[in-house]
Enzyme design. Structure first.
Site, PDB file in Angstrom:
ATOM      1  N   PRO A  66      -9.049   1.741   4.938  1.00  0.00           N
ATOM      2  CA  PRO A  66      -8.219   0.561   5.213  1.00  0.00           C
ATOM      3  C   PRO A  66      -6.730   0.877   5.052  1.00  0.00           C
ATOM      4  CG  PRO A  66     -10.070  -0.021   3.807  1.00  0.00           C
ATOM      5  CD  PRO A  66     -10.044   1.479   3.905  1.00  0.00           C
ATOM      6  N   GLU A  67      -5.940   0.564   6.070  1.00  0.00           N
ATOM      7  CA  GLU A  67      -4.499   0.814   6.041  1.00  0.00           C
ATOM      8  C   GLU A  67      -3.767  -0.541   6.072  1.00  0.00           C
ATOM      9  OE1 GLU A  67      -3.405   4.002   8.749  1.00  0.00           O
ATOM     10  OE2 GLU A  67      -5.411   4.850   8.612  1.00  0.00           O
ATOM     11  N   LYS A  96      -1.557   0.181   0.397  1.00  0.00           N
ATOM     12  CA  LYS A  96      -2.956  -0.058   0.751  1.00  0.00           C
ATOM     13  C   LYS A  96      -3.711  -0.746  -0.384  1.00  0.00           C
ATOM     14  CE  LYS A  96      -3.063   4.417   3.095  1.00  0.00           C
ATOM     15  NZ  LYS A  96      -3.720   5.737   3.001  1.00  0.00           N
ATOM     16  N   ARG A 101      -9.748  15.927   7.766  1.00  0.00           N
ATOM     17  CA  ARG A 101      -9.037  14.854   8.449  1.00  0.00           C
ATOM     18  C   ARG A 101      -8.907  15.216   9.915  1.00  0.00           C
ATOM     19  NH1 ARG A 101      -4.957  11.459   5.224  1.00  0.00           N
ATOM     20  NH2 ARG A 101      -3.338  12.622   6.241  1.00  0.00           N
TER      21      ARG A 101
END
Ligand SMILES: [Zn+2]
Length: 286
Positions: free
Chosen positions: A2-3, A57, A261
């Site tokens: 979640p950003e 965040k 990533r």
């Protein structure tokens, strides 16, 4: 993970469900979730949730009686509201707060890696302590200026993708929105922070603000008052859209895998036509 747009929408939609309500009990299901022992978690009982805020965040719950609870969802943590007692033994549960509204506020983990965290502080102490200490500027606040960004870029010699996700300069941007912002700015994820000219810095500043503002608006519309669970892929233009045409020029979006990533970018718009080596693959071949 979640950003900023996701957590902004979560906080906005959570507020009417929990604000003003008292925490009647605390049920800790995961041994990993609590990161502080003093004040003890039992002190939460009887406190009312006066406010819920976002910082980067993270979520900050201001409680009556001088307590402050900080929550970090990390990759898989999510919040949900359930009728009281429902699913209290669920395997994905990290911590439950039964409220006097007849509902439970639950922190769950939707993936196998359990990393969601909760900290408890005496009110006012949270800002000087982990995880809030050392956080950078809010990108949608008046403090985020082109001159400020130029100075941050000069002070940290690293690749742009990494810079955007560090949190000690700009908060709230993770792997997904760093890709979206760099695509919007037409800058390479591998460009060095110290190599940008003033026009590129200005472009990056505009991209940070516009991409996040548009994403917040799109998240609000998509979730329409509900608590968000999953990042809607259709709201992203390049991140997790590998091998699809770039929405701007039609070139296939390329992917770099590095340290678990993924970075998505348009070789034409962002990298002068270059397709970077996939470092994960080249390491495996050695
Ligand atoms: Zn393109």
């Amino acid at each position: 993970m979640p950003e900023l747009p996701f957590v902004t929408t979560l906080v906005e939609n959570l507020r009417p469900l929990v604000e003003g309500h008292a925490i009647e009990d605390v049920i800790v299901r995961s041994v990993y979730v609590l990161k502080t022992v003093d004040p003890p978690v039992a002190d939460l009982k009887g406190r009312r949730i006066a406010d819920v805020r976002r910082r980067g965040k993270l979520l900050v719950f201001d409680l009556t009686g001088g307590l402050s609870m900080v929550m970090h969802l990390r990759r898989n943590g999510r919040l949900e509201i359930r009728p009281s007692g429902k699913g209290r033994t669920a395997r994905d549960l990290a911590i439950t707060f039964p409220l006097d509204s007849g509902t439970d506020l639950r922190l769950i983990e939707i993936g196998p890696k359990k990393a969601a965290s909760v900290w408890l502080f005496l009110a006012g102490q949270e800002n000087g302590r982990e995880p809030l200490a050392g956080l950078g500027v809010e990108p949608l606040s008046a403090e985020f200026t082109p001159a400020g960004l130029a100075s941050m870029l000069r002070g940290e010699k690293t690749q742009l993708k990494r810079f955007l996700t560090l949190q000690r300069y700009i908060v709230g941007i993770g792997n997904a929105f760093a890709d979206e912002i760099l695509w919007e700015a037409r800058l390479s994820p591998q460009a060095m922070t110290t190599a940008l000219d003033p026009e590129e810095v200005a472009r990056l500043h505009v991209a940070v603000v516009t991409v996040l503002e548009e994403a917040v608006a799109a998240h609000r519309k998509t979730f329409a008052g509900a608590l968000p669970m999953r990042e809607p892929l259709q709201l992203l233009r390049v991140h997790r859209h590998g091998k699809e045409p770039c929405p701007r020029c039609g070139t296939m979006i390329a992917v770099i895998y590095y340290e678990n990533r993924e970075t998505y970018y348009c070789p034409t718009c962002q990298a002068g036509g270059r397709v970077y080596a996939d470092r994960r693959r080249s390491r495996l071949l050695k």
